[in-house]
Scaffold this motif. Structure first.
Motif, short mmCIF file in Angstrom:
data_model
loop_
_atom_site.label_atom_id
_atom_site.label_comp_id
_atom_site.label_asym_id
_atom_site.label_seq_id
_atom_site.Cartn_x
_atom_site.Cartn_y
_atom_site.Cartn_z
N ASP A 423 0.83 -1.19 0.00
CA ASP A 423 0.00 0.00 0.00
C ASP A 423 0.87 1.25 0.00
OD1 ASP A 423 -2.01 -1.86 0.32
OD2 ASP A 423 -2.20 -1.54 2.49
N LEU A 424 0.36 2.29 -0.61
CA LEU A 424 1.07 3.57 -0.66
C LEU A 424 0.41 4.56 0.29
CD1 LEU A 424 1.80 3.89 -4.48
CD2 LEU A 424 3.44 3.42 -2.65
N HIS A 425 1.20 5.01 1.27
CA HIS A 425 0.78 6.05 2.22
C HIS A 425 1.67 7.27 2.02
CE1 HIS A 425 -1.90 3.49 4.72
NE2 HIS A 425 -1.08 2.52 4.32
N SER A 432 -1.27 5.17 8.97
CA SER A 432 -2.62 5.16 9.52
C SER A 432 -3.60 5.63 8.44
CB SER A 432 -2.71 6.06 10.74
OG SER A 432 -2.31 7.38 10.41
N GLY A 433 -4.85 5.22 8.59
CA GLY A 433 -5.85 5.62 7.61
C GLY A 433 -5.75 4.80 6.35
N ALA A 434 -6.62 5.13 5.40
CA ALA A 434 -6.67 4.38 4.15
C ALA A 434 -5.45 4.69 3.29
CB ALA A 434 -7.94 4.74 3.38
N PRO A 435 -4.95 3.71 2.55
CA PRO A 435 -3.86 3.99 1.60
C PRO A 435 -4.32 4.97 0.53
CG PRO A 435 -4.18 1.62 1.91
CD PRO A 435 -5.36 2.29 2.53
N VAL A 436 -3.36 5.64 -0.08
CA VAL A 436 -3.64 6.55 -1.19
C VAL A 436 -3.74 5.78 -2.50
CG1 VAL A 436 -2.70 8.48 -2.52
CG2 VAL A 436 -2.51 8.48 -0.02
N ALA A 437 -2.93 4.74 -2.65
CA ALA A 437 -2.87 3.95 -3.88
C ALA A 437 -2.24 2.61 -3.55
CB ALA A 437 -2.07 4.69 -4.96
N SER A 438 -2.05 1.79 -4.59
CA SER A 438 -1.48 0.45 -4.43
C SER A 438 -0.30 0.30 -5.39
CB SER A 438 -2.53 -0.61 -4.73
OG SER A 438 -3.72 -0.38 -3.98
N PRO A 466 4.83 -2.18 7.81
CA PRO A 466 3.49 -2.78 7.84
C PRO A 466 2.67 -2.55 6.58
CG PRO A 466 3.64 -0.87 9.32
CD PRO A 466 5.03 -1.20 8.89
N PHE A 467 3.02 -1.57 5.76
CA PHE A 467 2.29 -1.33 4.51
C PHE A 467 2.68 -2.34 3.43
CE2 PHE A 467 6.04 1.38 4.75
CZ PHE A 467 6.72 1.02 3.59
#
Length: 522
Positions: A423-425, A432-438, A466-467
């Protein structure tokens, strides 16, 4: 000016070419007769549009010799496109000139075809006929598309393994293939490999030393392209080609190489390498090199399903910080003037993302966007040749995606010689929170040898980041199977590439649900 001498083979070829016509001041061989088969480098297609695609070949009866067995004259090459392999009624045909200035390469931009349809193509020079290639035109712009199935591959160091993965990819009959780069490697011949994959004896070797001149690069491409498995992969479907670093020199950016060569000198090497890349890739004339510059980044669509933004993360990038040391960090990582894409390409990308109506927006590029902590222990350490080494441009890109609510963004990456899914944060240290992209990172075709299911550092990366959801260090390619509801990436791996008998299997499959960024096991 003293003209270069012809080898015996070239002299025999030139004497056997029949009449030589003069077109203006240019010599054109009117009726070529080849002593050896001229299509030894195969055929390829690329950059599909709804009404056509590029078809490519290069005449080379003696591919590994200077002059590749051709005279210093242009040679006419006929081409045909048909809906069947028997070419019973070609739908398009014509003739192109293979110019000596371009290594007798031919790039034909075929037009006037039907969207979303399979075609076959071939070339004829004199009495010689090429192998048959297959290509699929893109769906009409904005057309409803239920599914796209394509391959992702690259990093094919010739010395370090056989191209079994290319043969397997050819059997997939993809809609298209995205090649993320490292098509050739520039290094000298070496009996041993000593790197991230351990130490082993290379199963085959490069010819000659490190490549610098146009003739050097041409011969290196010829050695790679003579491989039958690579030719099968090219002939199976159209490719979207980009480059990474080894097409010129390891870890180059802008006019900077890893050896401290004066920029004006390195630019001469870039000029030779870029010309050779153009000569050997199925790309459009818009990519024709201009000195030490080449327009690589571009956009392509697949109906209403995909918008592909093919990026160039080398040509406009600022120098790697911290002297490009491995698994470290320094103040330069946060340099506010740093660039990865360069201002013009970055703004071009933002415009594309803003106006895209496609279900999935794709960044097809080369270096990992996940800011992976690579250093063992509590201190941070990055691969500084990835986006993680350029914190400000990376944050700017991901904040733009978040703030503009650009949904269903998938990043396709290579370079690492490993498979990753994650996941891209905005900041991987605070996921934390939803990822921006994959992001899906595809392993190498052959680079780093047989590999292993997971290296020791790969296991540590999963624990410390962890992402990151998946890591694997075998060779292979990725299969992307995309519908409006779901993006699925299947990591295909080989148990070995040290000989040609490697067995292919699916190591893992991950998916992204539309409207829900982040990868999950499928």
């Amino acid at each position: 000016m003293r003209l270069p001498s012809l080898s015996r083979r070239q002299m025999m070829l030139s004497l056997g070419m029949g009449g030589v016509a003069l077109s203006g001041a240019r010599a054109v061989v009117a009726d070529p007769v080849f002593i050896d088969y001229p299509f030894q480098l195969g055929v390829a297609s690329g950059d599909p549009l709804p009404d056509g695609f590029v078809i490519w070949t290069r005449l080379a009866p003696d591919p590994l010799e200077i002059g590749h067995g051709m005279p210093s004259a242009a040679v006419p090459v006929k081409w045909e496109v048909a809906t069947d392999t028997g070419f019973s009624s070609p739908v398009r045909s014509g003739e192109a000139l293979a110019h000596p200035e371009l290594g007798h390469a031919v790039h034909v931009e075929v037009e006037g075809l039907e969207p979303g349809r399979r075609y076959f193509y071939r070339f004829v020079a004199g009495r010689e006929r090429s192998a048959i290639g297959r290509a699929v035109t893109a769906p009409a712009a904005g057309a409803a598309v239920d599914r796209a199935r394509f391959g992702v591959l690259g990093c094919q160091a010739y010395e370090q393994g056989f191209y079994t993965a290319h043969r397997k990819a050819a059997d997939e009959r993809f809609d298209f293939i995205y090649c993320y780069g490292d098509y050739i490697y520039e290094g000298r011949a070496s009996r041993l490999y000593n790197g991230s994959g351990g130490t082993f004896e290379n199963p085959r070797q490069h010819l000659g030393g490190e490549v610098y001149s146009l003739d050097d690069y041409r011969r290196r491409y010829a050695q790679y392209k003579m491989d039958a498995d690579l030719q099968a992969s090219h002939a199976s479907t159209a490719w979207f080609c980009t480059w990474d670093d080894h097409e010129i020199d390891n870890n180059w950016v802008a006019a900077i190489d890893q050896d401290g060569t004066p920029p004006e000198v390195f630019m001469l090497r870039q000029q030779a390498a870029m010309q050779a890349w153009y000569e050997n890739m199925p790309v459009r004339r818009s990519a024709f090199p201009k000195g030490s510059a080449l327009q690589l980044y571009r956009q392509a669509g697949w109906g209403n399903l995909l918008d592909l933004n093919l990026l160039d993360t080398r040509q406009y990038r600022s120098d790697q910080p911290c002297d490009d040391r491995w698994a470290t960090t320094c103040a330069g990582v946060s340099d506010r003037q740093a660039q990865v894409l360069g201002e013009a390409q970055e703004q071009w990308l933002y415009r594309n993302l803003d106006r895209s109506q496609a279900r999935w927006k794709v960044l097809a590029q080369q270096i990992m966007v996940m800011d992976l902590d690579r250093k063992e222990g509590p201190e941070l350490g990055y691969n500084l040749d990835t986006w993680a080494g350029y914190a400000i441009p990376r944050r700017r890109l991901l904040e733009r995606v978040r703030d503009r609510r650009i949904d269903n963004l998938v990043v396709l990456t290579g370079d690492e010689h490993q498979n990753y899914a994650g996941d891209l944060h905005i900041d991987g240290r605070d996921p934390s929170g939803a990822p921006v992209a994959s992001e899906f990172v595809t392993t190498s075709i052959s680079s780093s040898g047989d590999g292993t299911d997971q290296r020791a550092d790969g296991g540590r990366y999963l624990e410390d980041n962890p992402f990151l959801k998946f890591n694997n260090a075998q060779r292979g390619y990725a299969v992307c199977d995309v519908t409006a509801e779901r993006w699925q990436t299947e990591f295909k791996v080989l148990d070995k590439v040290s000989d040609r008998s490697g067995t292919l299997s699916t190591r893992a499959t991950f998916a992204v649900e539309a409207g829900r960024p982040g990868v999950v096991p499928a």
